[in-house]
Design a protein around this motif. Structure first.
Motif, PDB file in Angstrom:
ATOM      1  N   PHE A 157      -0.796  -6.459  -2.383  1.00  8.48           N
ATOM      2  CA  PHE A 157      -0.735  -5.580  -3.558  1.00  8.48           C
ATOM      3  C   PHE A 157      -1.165  -4.165  -3.186  1.00  8.48           C
ATOM      4  N   ALA A 158      -2.190  -4.037  -2.340  1.00 10.55           N
ATOM      5  CA  ALA A 158      -2.637  -2.705  -1.918  1.00 10.55           C
ATOM      6  C   ALA A 158      -1.516  -1.966  -1.190  1.00 10.55           C
ATOM      7  N   TYR A 159      -0.824  -2.672  -0.316  1.00 10.63           N
ATOM      8  CA  TYR A 159       0.308  -2.055   0.401  1.00 10.63           C
ATOM      9  C   TYR A 159       1.377  -1.617  -0.600  1.00 10.63           C
ATOM     10  N   ALA A 160       1.725  -2.501  -1.539  1.00  7.35           N
ATOM     11  CA  ALA A 160       2.754  -2.172  -2.524  1.00  7.35           C
ATOM     12  C   ALA A 160       2.318  -1.023  -3.422  1.00  7.35           C
ATOM     13  N   PHE A 161       1.042  -1.001  -3.780  1.00  3.14           N
ATOM     14  CA  PHE A 161       0.530   0.083  -4.629  1.00  3.14           C
ATOM     15  C   PHE A 161       0.686   1.423  -3.928  1.00  3.14           C
ATOM     16  N   ALA A 164       6.774  -9.526   7.638  1.00  2.00           N
ATOM     17  CA  ALA A 164       7.858  -8.946   6.849  1.00  2.00           C
ATOM     18  C   ALA A 164       7.430  -7.627   6.209  1.00  2.00           C
ATOM     19  N   VAL A 165       6.192  -7.565   5.722  1.00  2.00           N
ATOM     20  CA  VAL A 165       5.713  -6.356   5.042  1.00  2.00           C
ATOM     21  C   VAL A 165       5.556  -5.202   6.018  1.00  2.00           C
ATOM     22  N   ILE A 166       4.940  -5.442   7.159  1.00  2.00           N
ATOM     23  CA  ILE A 166       4.648  -4.331   8.076  1.00  2.00           C
ATOM     24  C   ILE A 166       5.793  -4.035   9.035  1.00  2.00           C
TER      25      ILE A 166
END
Length: 849
Positions: free
Chosen positions: A687-691, A836-838
């Motif tokens: 969530f922090a990354y998406a925020f 996948a996120v990074i």
């Protein structure tokens, strides 16, 4: 008794047999005496210790509240300095929220839930003891800081960027962050214990729809803890990483955002209100049938409403952030959700009131406190609906109106029911009744004092008095209202003091309670009282929601050992484990007895957090090694080995196995529930990354490169191989191919190390620096999370390998290996999401924008 095995006749009365069985039970379940008493794990004793400690922190917080009210009693007061006031204010909220409101739920549940389930204990008594000692150490560390001038002073919500600035807040914020993170370990440990207890330790025949309402609420609230506490743990991790290592998460100059902390805190903070409120409603719902002499009205509606409140509570956190500049569509959605939660809450209140109206209630102290709770909470709920309306919230936000609303909701919703429960269950714990006369004095003083204290605060808030204010000028016109509130606080404190006196005065001044003094319908009153540490004498078959009312002769049958597990075979502590839906007996669980390992593990883990506060990393690492060693010893010497006999005769023709693995065992469910909570904390980091991606025009920002996809893909492949090897090891062991299983387990650390090394290389090769920008820091914290979890997974792998080589695990007794594979299933999902996120998301996110 549908779905239950054939049950034979009850054994004939035999005084000699009864005495022998009681002697065996006493030998198996006896609590150590003297100094060794600290090593006890019995739920009856741990629950009392938990209660006493939580009330101790409540009284400490109450003294701090009186100091606050004394400071605010008159304008321009100098009773407290500004710095000390900030410390007192922060510790008051912290102690009430984290050291009383949540732990008191866990303490009451640990104390009464096993007997209410007709069980000997909860499935992991050492885990309960471990959680208690974590609570004691962490709470003492946090609260004791005020005596050394080092208490946190940033408010119990610890908003960034004030809290992230080490020059502004000093060591106190680190004490708050690390101390509360340690305390949260106790809360999550208790939640795991309680969920597994409710799901798997019900008596035979008690299908899930026959559970007492208290058990339903425990299940719902413990589940909420699993989803609410981990985001706060994630936030604590990010904030402490910024403070300790200068990682950029909340510094706006380096791409951080203080609002991220508010999101993570209130994702925890608003569900916490209902985590506090729902258990107290559960206490009232449990007491009312006995006090009103009738069945609860709308049992199923209450259960569904509790679940509905739990669900809606996770969509309300922006309720606390209406003034932070969010889009109007967000304000409208969260305002509507905040209004909607009143519907299931109101259903529960109306069902409780209907129960009193249709019953034959007689005046009693518990009923007085229950009635006071409903009256005060309804008033607090109405003001809650007011602040859920965005325009009004803009006017009342951060004023004393919100302080009044908070206390009406939490004290009405939590404290009054707790006091009712003290009077109701005191004879269950001690065999003695509290004084009705002193109880009535206590109630009216507390009720009057509470309203005199907090009702005027609505007016001071409307007149503009901000919350968290240290002092105020006389010309503001708030003096008379504040003096009234202070007088009310001392009246309230007098009522609490009378109740405490009634509880702690010697037994000889209290009337004997007798058996089931309230004529209650629930199973905890089958307990034979102090001096019988085994809890319930024998485990019965239950076929109704009100067994003591609707199953004639049950008390005599249970207390005379006519049902299951009437003896202690071989001196073991035993309990029956049943299936989740129909409570069919599955196997007999042997639980460990007293031991020092729980205290030692809690002490080592506490030392890690405390030493980290002062950045004594070498000592912290050594204590971390001590914690690991004690936990491994705890597991190695536990009750999970191959039993000497495969089955146990439980009496009346019921013969059950002594071992289970996979999803039939309590250990598997504990691992599953633990990893649900762990994955929720991981979701907080994602969530922090998406925020950050939503608030930055470019993320990654100029100057930061995303990790290379080929290297990240190699990490995914390596960790997938490690997971596959764990799965192969499990299958090979189940097939009797021990050699292949051992080889697969031996290779797992190599594949796991390759996976973590590839992740580190992927981030290091592009020069990501966590002190430069929030993007770099977020990528590194995700990699750190996976690295720590892989290390834990490798330790579990090596532990299983050691068990196999020592002959403590075979094809039919493989619970440790199956639990470890379950852990790796969750770990692989988290690792693939991280990669996948990074690695993948930056390549496609430009198109999304």
């Amino acid at each position: 008794m549908t779905g239950l095995p054939d049950i034979g006749p009850a054994p004939p009365d035999d005084a000699a047999r009864d005495r022998a069985e009681r002697d065996d039970l006493l030998a198996a379940w006896e609590t150590p005496s003297g100094f060794r008493r600290l090593s006890a794990v019995n739920n009856s004793l741990i629950g009392r210790w938990y209660l006493g400690t939580a009330f101790g922190f409540f009284l400490f917080a109450g003294v701090l509240a009186l100091m606050i009210r004394t400071q605010l009693a008159v304008p321009d007061n100098s009773f407290l300095s500004m710095e000390l006031y900030n410390q007192v204010f922060t510790l008051h909220g912290t102690a009430m929220m984290f050291l009383f409101a949540i732990p008191i739920f866990e303490a009451v549940a640990i104390l009464i839930l096993p007997e209410m389930l007709g069980a000997r204990d909860l499935p992991f008594p050492r885990l309960s003891a471990f959680g208690f000692w974590c609570f004691v150490i962490g709470g003492t560390f946090v609260c004791g800081s005020i005596f050394f001038g080092a208490a946190p002073n940033g408010g119990w919500f610890m908003y960034a960027p004030l809290s992230s600035d080490t020059d502004q807040t000093g060591i106190g914020t680190d004490i708050w962050l690390l101390g509360l993170s340690f305390i949260e370990v106790a809360s999550i440990a208790a939640a795991i214990e309680l969920i597994v207890g409710v799901l798997k330790c019900r008596p035979p025949g008690m299908r899930i729809n026959l559970m007492p309402l208290y058990c339903w609420y425990v299940l719902v609230v413990a589940g909420m803890i699993l989803f609410a506490f981990p985001p706060l743990i994630a936030g604590d991790l990010l904030l402490e990483m910024e403070r300790a290592f200068d990682w950029a998460f909340f510094d706006a100059d380096r791409g951080g955002d203080p609002l991220l902390w508010q999101h993570l805190f209130w994702i925890f903070g608003h569900p916490e209100v209902y985590i506090i409120f729902l258990p107290s409603i559960a206490l009232i719902a449990t007491m009312l049938p006995a006090l009103a002499r009738t069945r609860i009205v709308g049992h199923s509606w209450i259960v569904l409403s509790a679940i509905g409140v739990a669900f809606l509570s996770f969509g309300l956190w922006v309720h606390h952030m209406f003034t932070t500049g969010l889009p109007n569509i967000s304000l409208g959605f969260f305002s509507a959700a905040s209004e909607a939660v009143a519907i299931p809450t109101g259903i529960q209140i109306f069902c409780l009131l209907a129960t009193v109206l249709v019953g034959r209630a007689t005046a009693s102290v518990p009923l007085l406190f229950a009635g006071g709770a409903l009256a005060i909470f309804v008033f607090g709920g109405l003001t809650g609906v007011m602040v859920a309306v965005v325009p009004f919230d803009f006017q009342a936000h951060d004023s004393h109106f919100v302080v009044a609303h908070l206390h009406y909701t939490l004290i009405g919703g939590m404290l009054f029911p707790i006091f009712a429960a003290v009077y109701y269950w005191h004879p269950f714990v001690t065999g003695r009744m509290l004084s009705p006369r002193l109880g009535r004095w206590a109630f009216w003083l507390i009720f009057a004092g509470f309203n005199i204290t907090f009702l005027p605060m609505h007016w001071t808030g409307v007149l503009g008095m901000p919350r968290r204010v240290w002092t105020y000028a006389e010309e503001m016109g708030w003096g008379a209202l504040n003096m009234t509130s202070t007088i009310g606080a001392y009246i309230l404190a007098t009522g609490v003091a009378i109740m405490v006196f009634d509880v702690v005065r010697p037994r000889r001044f209290k009337a004997p309670a007798g058996v089931d003094p309230w004529k209650a319908p629930t199973l905890e009153w089958l307990r034979e009282g102090p001096g019988h540490p085994w809890g319930i004498r024998s485990v019965p078959v239950i076929t109704t929601r009100y067994p003591l009312w609707q199953q004639p002769g049950l008390f005599e049958e249970v207390t005379r050992g006519k049902w299951f597990l009437a003896d202690a075979s071989g001196g073991h502590r035993e309990m029956i484990v049943t299936d989740i839906l129909d409570a069919r007996p599955m196997f007999v669980q042997r639980v460990p007895g007293p031991g020092w390992v729980t205290i030692l593990s809690a002490a080592f883990l506490g030392a890690v957090f405390i030493l980290a506060t002062w950045h004594l990393w070498t000592a912290a690492v050594l204590c971390g090694g001590g914690f690991l060693a004690t936990v491994l010893w705890w597991l190695w010497t536990g009750t999970g080995g191959v039993p000497p006999t495969p089955e146990r005769d439980c009496g009346r023709g019921l013969i059950l196995p002594l071992y289970a693995s996979g999803n039939g065992s309590v250990g598997w469910w504990a691992m599953f529930i633990t990893m649900i909570g762990d994955t929720t904390a991981f979701a907080g980091l994602v969530f922090a990354y998406a925020f950050f991606w939503t608030v930055h025009p470019a993320f990654p920002p100029p100057g930061s490169e995303p990790p290379g996809l080929p290297t990240a893909a190699l990490a995914a492949l390596s960790l997938s191989v490690a997971w596959l090897l764990m799965t192969v090891a499990q299958g090979a062991n189940r097939a009797g191919r021990g050699s292949l299983s051992r080889w697969a387990l031996a290779i797992v650390p190599l594949a796991a190390a390759a996976g973590v090394a590839s992740l580190v290389l992927a981030a290091g090769a592009v020069g990501l620096d966590p002190t430069r920008h929030a993007y770099d820091a977020t990528v590194w914290v995700l990699i750190l999370w996976i690295g720590v979890h892989v290390a834990v997974g490798v330790i579990m792998d090596l532990y299983c390998l050691a068990r196999l080589m020592a002959g403590r695990m075979d094809a039919s007794h493989d619970a440790e290996l199956r639990n470890s594979v379950l852990y790796w299933n969750f770990l692989l999902v988290q690792a693939l999401v991280t990669i996948a996120v990074i690695g993948l998301f930056p390549l496609v996110s430009g198109g999304i924008r």
